[in-house]
Motif scaffolding. Structure first.
Motif, mmCIF file in Angstrom:
data_model
loop_
_atom_site.group_PDB
_atom_site.id
_atom_site.type_symbol
_atom_site.label_atom_id
_atom_site.label_comp_id
_atom_site.label_asym_id
_atom_site.label_seq_id
_atom_site.Cartn_x
_atom_site.Cartn_y
_atom_site.Cartn_z
ATOM 1 N N TYR A 273 2.595 -0.352 7.154
ATOM 2 C CA TYR A 273 1.803 -1.216 6.276
ATOM 3 C C TYR A 273 1.426 -0.444 5.017
ATOM 4 C CZ TYR A 273 -2.468 1.262 7.731
ATOM 5 O OH TYR A 273 -3.426 2.212 7.965
ATOM 6 N N ARG A 274 1.073 -1.189 4.001
ATOM 7 C CA ARG A 274 0.693 -0.588 2.730
ATOM 8 C C ARG A 274 -0.826 -0.644 2.597
ATOM 9 N NH1 ARG A 274 4.255 0.498 -0.903
ATOM 10 N NH2 ARG A 274 5.708 -1.101 -0.169
ATOM 11 N N PRO A 275 -1.519 0.494 2.499
ATOM 12 C CA PRO A 275 -2.972 0.481 2.350
ATOM 13 C C PRO A 275 -3.404 -0.307 1.113
ATOM 14 C CG PRO A 275 -2.205 2.700 2.832
ATOM 15 C CD PRO A 275 -0.990 1.873 2.548
ATOM 16 N N LEU A 276 -4.577 -0.904 1.199
ATOM 17 C CA LEU A 276 -5.096 -1.719 0.106
ATOM 18 C C LEU A 276 -5.214 -0.886 -1.169
ATOM 19 C CD1 LEU A 276 -6.118 -4.664 -0.188
ATOM 20 C CD2 LEU A 276 -8.424 -3.770 0.069
ATOM 21 N N GLY A 277 -4.671 -1.414 -2.261
ATOM 22 C CA GLY A 277 -4.766 -0.737 -3.544
ATOM 23 C C GLY A 277 -3.740 0.358 -3.759
ATOM 24 N N GLN A 278 -2.741 0.447 -2.879
ATOM 25 C CA GLN A 278 -1.707 1.469 -3.011
ATOM 26 C C GLN A 278 -0.373 0.804 -3.344
ATOM 27 O OE1 GLN A 278 -2.228 4.788 -2.779
ATOM 28 N NE2 GLN A 278 -4.401 4.504 -2.369
ATOM 29 N N ALA A 279 0.311 1.318 -4.340
ATOM 30 C CA ALA A 279 1.571 0.707 -4.765
ATOM 31 C C ALA A 279 2.776 1.284 -4.041
ATOM 32 C CB ALA A 279 1.741 0.880 -6.276
ATOM 33 N N SER A 280 2.807 2.617 -3.856
ATOM 34 C CA SER A 280 3.994 3.243 -3.278
ATOM 35 C C SER A 280 3.700 3.995 -1.989
ATOM 36 C CB SER A 280 4.614 4.219 -4.287
ATOM 37 O OG SER A 280 3.688 5.227 -4.633
ATOM 38 N N THR A 281 2.464 3.889 -1.480
ATOM 39 C CA THR A 281 2.082 4.603 -0.268
ATOM 40 C C THR A 281 2.189 3.682 0.934
ATOM 41 O OG1 THR A 281 0.550 6.017 -1.501
ATOM 42 C CG2 THR A 281 0.240 5.886 0.881
ATOM 43 N N LEU A 282 2.749 4.194 2.014
ATOM 44 C CA LEU A 282 2.795 3.472 3.282
ATOM 45 C C LEU A 282 2.084 4.289 4.344
ATOM 46 C CD1 LEU A 282 6.472 2.173 3.451
ATOM 47 C CD2 LEU A 282 4.435 0.835 2.977
ATOM 48 N N ARG A 283 1.640 3.572 5.414
ATOM 49 C CA ARG A 283 1.127 4.245 6.601
ATOM 50 C C ARG A 283 1.770 3.604 7.804
ATOM 51 N NH1 ARG A 283 -4.904 6.679 6.277
ATOM 52 N NH2 ARG A 283 -3.998 7.883 7.941
#
Length: 492
Positions: A273-283
């Motif tokens: 998933y992509r953290p809120l407010g992150q464009a290119s970061t995944l977790r």
């Protein structure tokens, strides 16, 4: 000799071609088998395939244990009208409801029937949303500000119920007014450096509720209509089954358990998933489902960068992150079970790339057996069954070295096909490990029955990957500096 004839002489003659060589195509082998509907365990260790039979007959699996509550205190957040409507609905369900040819009757919920507990409701437990508060929200023109204000109002109501009231509550129901659902349920806005941001009130409220250690249920007022309404609703008994099954799980009860999963096995679902407010970061988000009762835990993985334009749409972990993920799983398992699992099965919906495989296998050397399994729905290939009905749920077939499993379809026990659409199988898209494919497919079929947010005896996806994806939707609303709650009763 004319010029025309001279030109004709210059035209080269065709060279003879080699004789046509016919290629021999490799014959594709095909086979099929059918797996019986997996059994579930209920009260006293009794077994049945269908929760809607097992629970009325035997009670839920944890009845008679320390996990079972004989009394549950429920509070409600909503308008005065909405709260009254919800309390009447729950009371009606507790008395029991008739079914019909397509829907099982709901047995009710009292100390001697159904889920075997008494539901306590009182207006002093509740927090009302006033018409003034609702009107103030609806006056806010900006969707992001309106969404944030709604979330803050509901969070404050929950705080008052759990920290200021004298009555300890086991379960909180948010009854969403129609105006709030229509105008405040979602917010779509543009954020500099990120692009378009989508937020959902249900996910955000669930994330906020964790800090108060309170399990919640979110219901639209229209869902509480006893009679048919303009919005298409499930049958009344079906709504009661789903609500009370979820309620029982959320107050730490175990509605049922799997009967046939191997002991000391740990099933792990991996999603991104992509953290809120992150464009290119995944977790990564994980759900672990353990052996004896299928109960799961939620873990939040580590951040990593993924550029879709350069690396593709399907994210993959680096070798080190994959190894760290399994290390975290083993640590949590040993902490809770005081032993190490003898077998780990990792479920994903995408294939395992070489780096991921090396990382997972590096950490999985510490267990006796391991399997990396990719399961994904496919509509590219289907079985056609002779007769009027689609293939049976539990049908497996193999073409060459690719295996498929129908987790939806005609259910012999019910004597019908309940889904109402042409079923598609799951494809065993990738497998690296020690277990025969037939066993992996049987286990996947059993794990489709572990969705305690519903009382259905079937599902499309194993609970591992299904909840890993849903959990990620809520984890993105949990701030980075806050550790998310590990129990997934807070995510459903």
């Amino acid at each position: 000799m004319t010029r025309k004839k001279r030109q004709m002489r210059r035209i080269p003659t065709m060279r003879p071609t080699k004789p046509f060589q016919q290629k021999q195509l490799k014959q594709i082998t095909a086979s099929s088998e059918w797996f019986e509907e997996p059994s579930l365990t209920f009260g006293g260790g009794s077994m049945h395939v269908d929760p809607k039979v097992g629970i009325p007959l035997y009670g839920p699996a944890s009845v008679g244990t320390s996990r079972h509550k004989t009394e549950v205190h429920a509070g409600f957040i909503g308008t005065g009208e909405g709260i009254q409507k919800a309390m009447r609905f729950y009371e009606t369900c507790c008395d029991g409801l008739d079914g019909d040819d397509q829907h099982a009757p709901f047995p009710g919920c009292k100390i001697d029937r159904g889920y075997r507990f008494t539901l306590k409701m009182d207006d002093s437990f509740n927090e009302k949303i006033t018409q003034t508060e609702l009107g103030d929200l609806l006056k806010i023109r900006d969707s992001k500000q309106r969404f944030d204000a709604t979330l803050e109002l509901l969070t404050e109501k929950l705080r008052l119920m759990t920290q200021e009231h004298d009555h300890p509550l086991n379960y909180v129901v948010l009854v969403v007014p129609p105006e709030m659902f229509k105008e405040c349920r979602v917010a779509d806005y543009h954020e500099k450096g990120v692009g378009m941001v989508h937020r959902d009130l249900r996910r955000a409220f669930k994330a906020r509720a964790m800090q108060y250690n309170t399990a919640t249920q979110i219901i639209q007022e229209s869902t509480l209509n006893v009679e048919a309404s303009s919005r298409e609703l499930d049958h009344l008994s079906e709504r009661a089954w789903n609500l009370f099954n979820g309620l029982y799980f959320k107050v730490d009860g175990l509605p049922w358990g799997p009967a046939d999963l191997p002991a000391s096995s740990c099933f792990v679902g991996v999603s991104f998933y992509r953290p809120l407010g992150q464009a290119s970061t995944l977790r990564t988000s994980l759900v672990q489902a353990f052996d004896e009762n299928g109960e799961g835990l939620v873990l939040r993985g580590h951040n990593f960068n993924w550029d879709e334009q350069k690396q593709g749409k399907t994210p993959h972990l680096t070798e080190d992150l994959a190894a760290q993920l399994i290390d975290d799983v083993l640590e949590q398992y040993e902490k809770l079970r005081h032993q190490r699992p003898t077998r780990i099965v990792v479920h994903k919906t995408s294939r395992f790339d070489p780096d991921e495989t090396r990382g997972f296998q590096r950490s999985l050397r510490r267990v006796s057996q391991c399997d990396l399994v990719a399961l994904r729905p496919t509509s590219e290939i289907r079985l056609i069954r002779a007769g009027s009905y689609p293939p049976l749920r539990g049908t497996s077939f193999t073409l060459g070295d690719v295996s498929f499993l129908y987790t939806t379809g005609y259910i012999p026990f019910l004597g019908r096909f309940p889904q109402g659409h042409v079923p598609s199988p799951l494809e065993l898209a990738d497998h690296i490990g020690d277990t025969p494919r037939s066993q992996l497919l049987k286990e996947a079929l059993a794990l489709t029955k572990m969705n305690w947010n519903s009382a259905r005896m079937y599902g499309l996806m194993p609970i591992t990957v299904r909840f890993a994806r849903l959990v990620g939707d809520i984890l993105r609303e949990v701030p980075e500096n806050i550790t998310p709650h590990p129990k997934y009763k807070f995510y459903v």
